[in-house]
Motif scaffolding. Sequence first.
Motif, PDB file in Angstrom:
ATOM      1  N   TYR A  40      17.441 -18.948 -28.164  1.00 19.16           N
ATOM      2  CA  TYR A  40      18.317 -19.814 -27.374  1.00 19.16           C
ATOM      3  C   TYR A  40      19.046 -20.827 -28.244  1.00 19.16           C
ATOM      4  O   TYR A  40      20.125 -21.294 -27.896  1.00 19.16           O
ATOM      5  CB  TYR A  40      17.637 -20.423 -26.148  1.00 19.16           C
ATOM      6  CG  TYR A  40      16.598 -21.495 -26.322  1.00 19.16           C
ATOM      7  CD1 TYR A  40      16.929 -22.775 -26.764  1.00 19.16           C
ATOM      8  CD2 TYR A  40      15.278 -21.253 -25.967  1.00 19.16           C
ATOM      9  CE1 TYR A  40      15.971 -23.767 -26.876  1.00 19.16           C
ATOM     10  CE2 TYR A  40      14.314 -22.242 -26.068  1.00 19.16           C
ATOM     11  CZ  TYR A  40      14.660 -23.490 -26.535  1.00 19.16           C
ATOM     12  OH  TYR A  40      13.712 -24.478 -26.635  1.00 19.16           O
ATOM     13  N   GLY A  41      18.507 -21.131 -29.410  1.00 11.59           N
ATOM     14  CA  GLY A  41      19.228 -21.987 -30.349  1.00 11.59           C
ATOM     15  C   GLY A  41      20.475 -21.314 -30.897  1.00 11.59           C
ATOM     16  O   GLY A  41      21.521 -21.945 -31.071  1.00 11.59           O
ATOM     17  N   THR A  42      20.382 -20.025 -31.140  1.00  9.46           N
ATOM     18  CA  THR A  42      21.551 -19.289 -31.633  1.00  9.46           C
ATOM     19  C   THR A  42      22.580 -19.100 -30.525  1.00  9.46           C
ATOM     20  O   THR A  42      23.785 -19.096 -30.784  1.00  9.46           O
ATOM     21  CB  THR A  42      21.124 -17.943 -32.246  1.00  9.46           C
ATOM     22  OG1 THR A  42      20.141 -18.209 -33.261  1.00  9.46           O
ATOM     23  CG2 THR A  42      22.298 -17.227 -32.890  1.00  9.46           C
ATOM     24  N   ILE A  43      22.128 -18.992 -29.288  1.00 11.40           N
ATOM     25  CA  ILE A  43      23.066 -18.953 -28.163  1.00 11.40           C
ATOM     26  C   ILE A  43      23.821 -20.276 -28.081  1.00 11.40           C
ATOM     27  O   ILE A  43      25.039 -20.302 -27.858  1.00 11.40           O
ATOM     28  CB  ILE A  43      22.326 -18.606 -26.854  1.00 11.40           C
ATOM     29  CG1 ILE A  43      21.906 -17.134 -26.899  1.00 11.40           C
ATOM     30  CG2 ILE A  43      23.189 -18.904 -25.638  1.00 11.40           C
ATOM     31  CD1 ILE A  43      20.942 -16.711 -25.827  1.00 11.40           C
ATOM     32  N   ASP A  44      23.134 -21.381 -28.315  1.00  7.49           N
ATOM     33  CA  ASP A  44      23.787 -22.695 -28.348  1.00  7.49           C
ATOM     34  C   ASP A  44      24.819 -22.741 -29.483  1.00  7.49           C
ATOM     35  O   ASP A  44      25.929 -23.246 -29.317  1.00  7.49           O
ATOM     36  CB  ASP A  44      22.731 -23.788 -28.514  1.00  7.49           C
ATOM     37  CG  ASP A  44      23.292 -25.193 -28.417  1.00  7.49           C
ATOM     38  OD1 ASP A  44      24.264 -25.415 -27.663  1.00  7.49           O
ATOM     39  OD2 ASP A  44      22.747 -26.079 -29.099  1.00  7.49           O
ATOM     40  N   GLU A  45      24.449 -22.200 -30.635  1.00  5.57           N
ATOM     41  CA  GLU A  45      25.379 -22.150 -31.771  1.00  5.57           C
ATOM     42  C   GLU A  45      26.614 -21.314 -31.428  1.00  5.57           C
ATOM     43  O   GLU A  45      27.749 -21.699 -31.752  1.00  5.57           O
ATOM     44  CB  GLU A  45      24.657 -21.562 -32.985  1.00  5.57           C
ATOM     45  CG  GLU A  45      25.448 -21.570 -34.253  1.00  5.57           C
ATOM     46  CD  GLU A  45      24.703 -20.949 -35.421  1.00  5.57           C
ATOM     47  OE1 GLU A  45      25.377 -20.662 -36.437  1.00  5.57           O
ATOM     48  OE2 GLU A  45      23.476 -20.719 -35.334  1.00  5.57           O
ATOM     49  N   ALA A  46      26.422 -20.197 -30.757  1.00  7.47           N
ATOM     50  CA  ALA A  46      27.551 -19.361 -30.339  1.00  7.47           C
ATOM     51  C   ALA A  46      28.455 -20.128 -29.383  1.00  7.47           C
ATOM     52  O   ALA A  46      29.686 -20.043 -29.469  1.00  7.47           O
ATOM     53  CB  ALA A  46      27.034 -18.079 -29.676  1.00  7.47           C
ATOM     54  N   ASN A  47      27.856 -20.884 -28.482  1.00  8.92           N
ATOM     55  CA  ASN A  47      28.630 -21.677 -27.542  1.00  8.92           C
ATOM     56  C   ASN A  47      29.487 -22.698 -28.288  1.00  8.92           C
ATOM     57  O   ASN A  47      30.653 -22.918 -27.956  1.00  8.92           O
ATOM     58  CB  ASN A  47      27.684 -22.371 -26.558  1.00  8.92           C
ATOM     59  CG  ASN A  47      28.333 -22.663 -25.228  1.00  8.92           C
ATOM     60  OD1 ASN A  47      29.550 -22.697 -25.100  1.00  8.92           O
ATOM     61  ND2 ASN A  47      27.503 -22.888 -24.226  1.00  8.92           N
TER      62      ASN A  47
END
Length: 190
Positions: free
Chosen positions: A36-43
């Motif tokens: 979910y941290g990488t999803i935040d980074e993608a966002n």
Amino acid sequence: MGNRLSKIYTRTGDGGTTGLGDGTRVAKDSARVTAYGTIDEANCAIGLVLASAAGEVPETIRELLTTVQHQLFDLGGELCIPGHAAIFDADIEALEHALDAHNASLPPLKEFILPGGGEAAARCHLARTIVRRAEREVVTLAHHDAVRPQAIGYLNRLSDLLFVLARVLARASGGGEVLWKHERRKPAAG
């Protein structure tokens, strides 16, 4: 809605753990937190696309990417709260429709494309690679814990959509796509 943060630091993570949405404490480097941290980074990377100079991103793409940002936030929440569902088949189908619509106006690819073609297009390529990494990390998480297939499908379609949008943005910038020149290197005579 859940609790609002009135104080930004709590010191509860100083020992290397963090709290999930259900109150469970896990290591900050767990597969779930990494995903979910990488999803935040993608966002954030999509936010960079949207922050491109005025006129570089057509309004229809702005609206689409803003919707995607909300959905990525939802997906991060889904992964932060084990057992929670926030991304659905309809979200994936909407990405597919957008993908088909934007791809219809593009010429077929005959070469690989290098990231570039203008600032907005390059930022879109960066977002695509981060989404692809998020997809890999969610797959890794799925080896350990239950992950709904919609999470993986959404990220897969989103990375494809970002590739197509990068092509659209490169063409809209007037710079065009940067094609990989595979014949630029000749084998040394020997």
